[in-house]
Design a protein around this motif. Structure first.
Motif, mmCIF file in Angstrom:
data_model
loop_
_atom_site.group_PDB
_atom_site.id
_atom_site.type_symbol
_atom_site.label_atom_id
_atom_site.label_comp_id
_atom_site.label_asym_id
_atom_site.label_seq_id
_atom_site.Cartn_x
_atom_site.Cartn_y
_atom_site.Cartn_z
ATOM 1 N N UNK A 133 0.851 -1.189 0.000
ATOM 2 C CA UNK A 133 0.000 0.000 0.000
ATOM 3 C C UNK A 133 0.879 1.229 0.000
ATOM 4 N N UNK A 134 0.273 2.420 -0.049
ATOM 5 C CA UNK A 134 1.075 3.644 -0.125
ATOM 6 C C UNK A 134 1.365 4.213 1.272
ATOM 7 N N UNK A 135 1.976 5.391 1.279
ATOM 8 C CA UNK A 135 2.432 5.980 2.543
ATOM 9 C C UNK A 135 1.258 6.347 3.452
ATOM 10 N N UNK A 136 0.189 6.868 2.860
ATOM 11 C CA UNK A 136 -0.987 7.216 3.665
ATOM 12 C C UNK A 136 -1.564 5.974 4.338
ATOM 13 N N UNK A 137 -1.557 4.862 3.612
ATOM 14 C CA UNK A 137 -2.045 3.603 4.181
ATOM 15 C C UNK A 137 -1.164 3.190 5.365
ATOM 16 N N UNK A 138 0.139 3.371 5.199
ATOM 17 C CA UNK A 138 1.074 3.022 6.281
ATOM 18 C C UNK A 138 0.775 3.848 7.533
ATOM 19 N N UNK A 139 0.566 5.150 7.327
ATOM 20 C CA UNK A 139 0.262 6.017 8.475
ATOM 21 C C UNK A 139 -1.075 5.635 9.099
ATOM 22 N N UNK A 140 -2.045 5.306 8.258
ATOM 23 C CA UNK A 140 -3.358 4.886 8.755
ATOM 24 C C UNK A 140 -3.247 3.634 9.619
ATOM 25 N N UNK A 141 -2.440 2.690 9.188
ATOM 26 C CA UNK A 141 -2.275 1.448 9.940
ATOM 27 C C UNK A 141 -1.578 1.718 11.273
ATOM 28 N N UNK A 142 -0.564 2.569 11.231
ATOM 29 C CA UNK A 142 0.143 2.906 12.473
ATOM 30 C C UNK A 142 -0.828 3.546 13.472
ATOM 31 N N UNK A 143 -1.656 4.453 12.975
ATOM 32 C CA UNK A 143 -2.663 5.087 13.847
ATOM 33 C C UNK A 143 -3.605 4.039 14.440
ATOM 34 N N UNK A 144 -4.047 3.106 13.605
ATOM 35 C CA UNK A 144 -4.970 2.073 14.067
ATOM 36 C C UNK A 144 -4.302 1.179 15.119
ATOM 37 N N UNK A 145 -3.033 0.880 14.926
ATOM 38 C CA UNK A 145 -2.297 0.066 15.909
ATOM 39 C C UNK A 145 -2.332 0.722 17.283
ATOM 40 N N UNK A 146 -2.143 2.069 17.268
ATOM 41 C CA UNK A 146 -2.071 2.776 18.550
ATOM 42 C C UNK A 146 -3.422 2.790 19.259
ATOM 43 N N UNK A 147 -4.498 2.606 18.479
ATOM 44 C CA UNK A 147 -5.823 2.584 19.107
ATOM 45 C C UNK A 147 -6.134 1.222 19.716
#
Ligand SMILES: *Cc1c(COP(=O)(O)O)cnc(C)c1O
Length: 352
Positions: A133-147
């Protein structure tokens, strides 16, 4: 003098308590190096100073923010820190996580991994996960992990990072005995210009200075969304640390510019590389290309007579040159071998 953790030096001005565990690699306290300056500066009696942030523990200013971000993460019970970054943020997060004894997770688009930039991150033992996936997807996943998990996000949107980075302003004022007239730095996600200005604003509010410098932020021409006034789809520049098309702290960078009476402008890759060469070959300071954007921009200001005579100008040199050996390899040619004879070597060395 014994170096102290940045959090201890500025404890009263940072969001920490006695309960905050201090995770430190003795960051900050970097030298403010007086430069000889290019002729355009010397002729006008303009004194340039380099805040040499490449001398932080992982060789970029990111460590100032990371000591605070990781200390607060541990205080809040995080078992890991996570970032979506290919660059200095990952290297710093990995080192501070190693120090704290927690995990560092770096999520990236597959194929985006440039081993040179990530070598530190890997050796410090971070888990690097490539996604399809792209960079935005990576950031989205990282955010979701933290939740969902005990994981703290340490990307530049983490507010503790800016708190740590504001200490550059404190150190500059201590070393100069007052504020400079101008403070120039490269602008990528614009967290650092936001943090610098926050530091100066606090010094003003506390009456430690009566005047703040004009902030000069420089983007690369191929990655200049703030200058253009709209996001850049495919940012391109030799200065990879500021190859950002949609800065996270865009609005706050504009506030720093306007409140300080400063400017945010773009410089070309050629200007960046000229400043990069000048710093290394004339001043003895090897920085990564993004760092040289600060001098490239100030050089322009000097040439157009926009820096008043006798001004004091601080340049934040954000990262060490060894971070990006690829640019050096491309820009500086290794000469052909010569015979193993004194005369041949003397001739090649330009001694004859
Ligand atoms: C992160 C970084 C920048 C850009 O800082 P921002 O806060 O994203 O504007 C510039 N230079 C280096 C070396 C960096 O690591």
């Amino acid at each position: 003098m014994l170096r102290r953790p940045l959090i201890e030096r500025y404890r009263d001005r940072l969001p920490v308590t006695e309960k905050t565990p201090v995770v430190s690699l003795l960051e900050g306290s970097t030298p403010l190096v007086p430069l000889k300056g290019p002729p355009e500066a010397r002729e006008r009696g303009v004194q340039l100073f380099a805040k040499y942030e490449g001398l932080n523990p992982t060789a970029s200013f990111k460590d100032r923010g990371m000591t605070l971000a990781v200390s607060k993460a541990v205080e809040e019970g995080a078992q890991a820190v996570a970032a979506a970054s290919t660059g200095n943020t990952s290297a710093s997060a990995a080192a501070y996580a190693a120090r704290a004894g927690i995990k560092a997770i770096v999520v990236l688009p597959a194929g985006y991994v440039a081993l040179g930039k990530l070598a530190q991150t890997l050796v410090h033992g971070a888990r690097i996960i490539q996604i399809e996936g792209n960079f935005d997807a990576a950031l989205g996943i990282v955010r979701a992990l933290t939740e969902r998990y005990p994981v703290a996000l340490v990307n530049s949107i983490n507010p503790y990072r800016l708190e740590g980075q504001k200490t550059i302003a404190f150190e500059v004022v201590e070393d100069l005995g007052g504020p400079p007239d101008f403070h120039a730095l490269p602008v990528g996600n614009a967290g650092n210009i936001t943090a610098h200005w926050k530091g100066y604003r606090e010094l003003l509010a506390e009456g430690r200075v009566t005047q703040a410098p004009r902030m000069l932020g420089f983007q690369a021409e191929g990655a200049a969304p703030i200058v253009k006034g709209h996001p850049v789809e495919k940012p391109e520049t030799v200065a990879t640390a500021i190859r950002i098309g949609n800065p996270a702290s865009w609005k706050r960078a504009l506030a720093a510019r306007d409140e300080s009476g400063g400017a945010i402008e773009a410089v070309s890759d050629d200007e960046i590389l000229a400043a990069w060469r000048y710093l290394a070959s004339e001043e003895g300071l090897f920085v990564e290309p993004a760092s040289a954007a600060s001098l490239a921009g100030v050089w322009r200001w000097l040439k157009s007579g926009r820096i008043p005579e006798g001004s004091r100008v601080v340049l934040t040199l954000t990262g060490h040159g060894l971070k990006d050996p690829g640019t050096a390899e491309r820009e500086v040619k290794l000469p052909e071998p010569v015979p193993a004879e004194v005369e041949a070597v003397a001739a090649a060395a330009g001694l004859l």
